[in-house]
Design an enzyme around this catalytic site. Sequence first.
Site, short mmCIF file in Angstrom:
data_model
loop_
_atom_site.label_atom_id
_atom_site.label_comp_id
_atom_site.label_asym_id
_atom_site.label_seq_id
_atom_site.Cartn_x
_atom_site.Cartn_y
_atom_site.Cartn_z
N SER A 79 -9.86 1.40 2.77
CA SER A 79 -9.03 2.31 1.98
C SER A 79 -7.67 1.44 1.30
CB SER A 79 -8.38 3.36 2.72
OG SER A 79 -7.25 2.83 3.79
N LYS A 85 0.95 -1.37 0.18
CA LYS A 85 -0.13 0.06 -0.06
C LYS A 85 0.77 1.37 -0.02
CE LYS A 85 -4.03 1.61 2.52
NZ LYS A 85 -4.74 1.73 3.76
N SER A 103 -9.89 -0.89 6.81
CA SER A 103 -9.44 -0.66 5.49
C SER A 103 -8.82 -1.94 5.11
CB SER A 103 -8.48 0.30 5.55
OG SER A 103 -9.12 1.67 5.40
N1 GLN Z 1 -13.47 3.82 6.51
C1 GLN Z 1 -12.57 4.23 7.38
C2 GLN Z 1 -12.14 5.71 7.45
O1 GLN Z 1 -12.39 6.20 6.55
C3 GLN Z 1 -11.44 3.36 7.81
C4 GLN Z 1 -10.27 3.79 7.02
C5 GLN Z 1 -9.02 2.89 7.28
O2 GLN Z 1 -9.17 1.75 8.03
N2 GLN Z 1 -7.84 3.17 7.02
O3 GLN Z 1 -11.57 6.23 8.34
#
Ligand code: GLN
Length: 489
Positions: free
Chosen positions: A154, A79, A178
């Site tokens: 994400s 990532k 994410s």
């Molecule tokens: N969807 C969540 C957020 O937007 C989780 C994101 C993540 O785990 N990086 O914060």
Amino acid sequence: MQITEMTAVELGKRIRGGELSATEAVEAVYGNYLSIDESIHAYTSFEIDRMRHNAQQVQDRIDRGKSGSVLAGVPIAVKDNICTRGELTTCASKILTGFRPPFDATVINKARAAGMVIAGKLNMDEFAMGSTSETSCYGPVKNPWNTEHVPGGSSGGAAAAVASGEAICALGSDTGGSIRQPASYCGVTGFKPTYGSVSRYGLIAYASSLDQIGPIAKDVLDCAAIMDVISGIDPMDSTSLPQGSGPSFYASMTGDVKEKVIGIPGECFDSAVDPDVLENVENAIREYEKLGAKIKPISLPFIRYAVPTYYIIATAEASSNLSRFDGIKYGFRSEDCDNIDDLIVNSRSEGFGAEVRKRILLGTFVLSSGYYDAYYNKALKMKQMIMDGFDAAFRECDVIICPTAPMTAPKLGSSLDDPMKMYLSDIFTVSVNLAGLPGLSVPCGFDRNGMPVGAQLIGAAGNDRTVLNMGHAFQLATDYHMRKPGGAK
Ligand code: GLN
């Protein structure tokens, strides 16, 4: 079988056996990147010359008998918020345009030491803020099962790359779901370890008390093998724990779940959840019963407070963490400035996307002196109650099972217009981060439109091996994790 269809463990075995080389593995992944990525957009960069060089070095080590690790020679995609020395690392944000960190994250050091080849940086929501991978400055990632749908986020690039065969396996990060939610939307396996079991050194911080690096792969065995490589205490991360250094994760995968007690939280199986998701997760529970596990209804009454608690704590920490991006130290700098104040303000206004700016504002607000007690402090209290609630639940059961997300992958463009709905879709994943627990998403079926459904297994802190082993048992009995987009097995 093509190289890109192999699991990481299988590929590692063939490289060790001399049947295949690290170079062939990297070329196979690169070949799929060239033919597939235009339609999926899973990567932000793929610096092939470096990767060829690294693969050659690794192969030399293997040939000299110096790298016998299970995953030696296996390419792993990463990532874009995990620092790789000298290679682009941008968090899919304009503000980090051209940033090449002068050091490797601990997980990258460990992967390289195990002979893995870092193969490409993966697209994501900007600074890991989002649930759809649409907020990337490079444009959205598409779901390989249907390119009109999002891959989740994400770590959407990671899940889409593994699902489409553009990666053998990947590293993602999970702050509120994410890793697990995109794994669920793309029909692959994703594991968020206990907070502290994997070092965060070199992970560009979103919300430090919640962030955790973990694997996204084709099956649980690959996740376990990757955990053996990346976990363990790290002097560079004071929150890292010795737990990760216990017995081998991979060797702990017995597949035996007899007499294990699985808690079913009623709150996660209500009418707000898509009926196709419910049906598939309920089938998974029946499968566990057949395997000899015991099912027990439990209650997680705090779950409805999880999303507001999470979005207060996550944005508060983000507003502080992201203050380092000032247009001076890294990446992008606005052209439009005559003095230092304008330089900082304009660089940040132009460099951050809308979602990130919104969260910085929200985080600054909940931390401001007038509102600190009303929001941030209250959220911290709620976080403690969530931890206590899970502790109580784990006195009654060994693991908890619930849907990873209340729905399957939505269509591109449909979520950002309704951000409240998008935030609420994190309902089943965020409490796991607030409590620092291990959580695993395994593919468990498909909805009426053929989009994948994931089941989430949650364990008590430190019980990562139990959680993974439960997932492994399910994958020994089912083949959902082997299905590929396009119908091929
Ligand atoms: N969807 C969540 C957020 O937007 C989780 C994101 C993540 O785990 N990086 O914060």
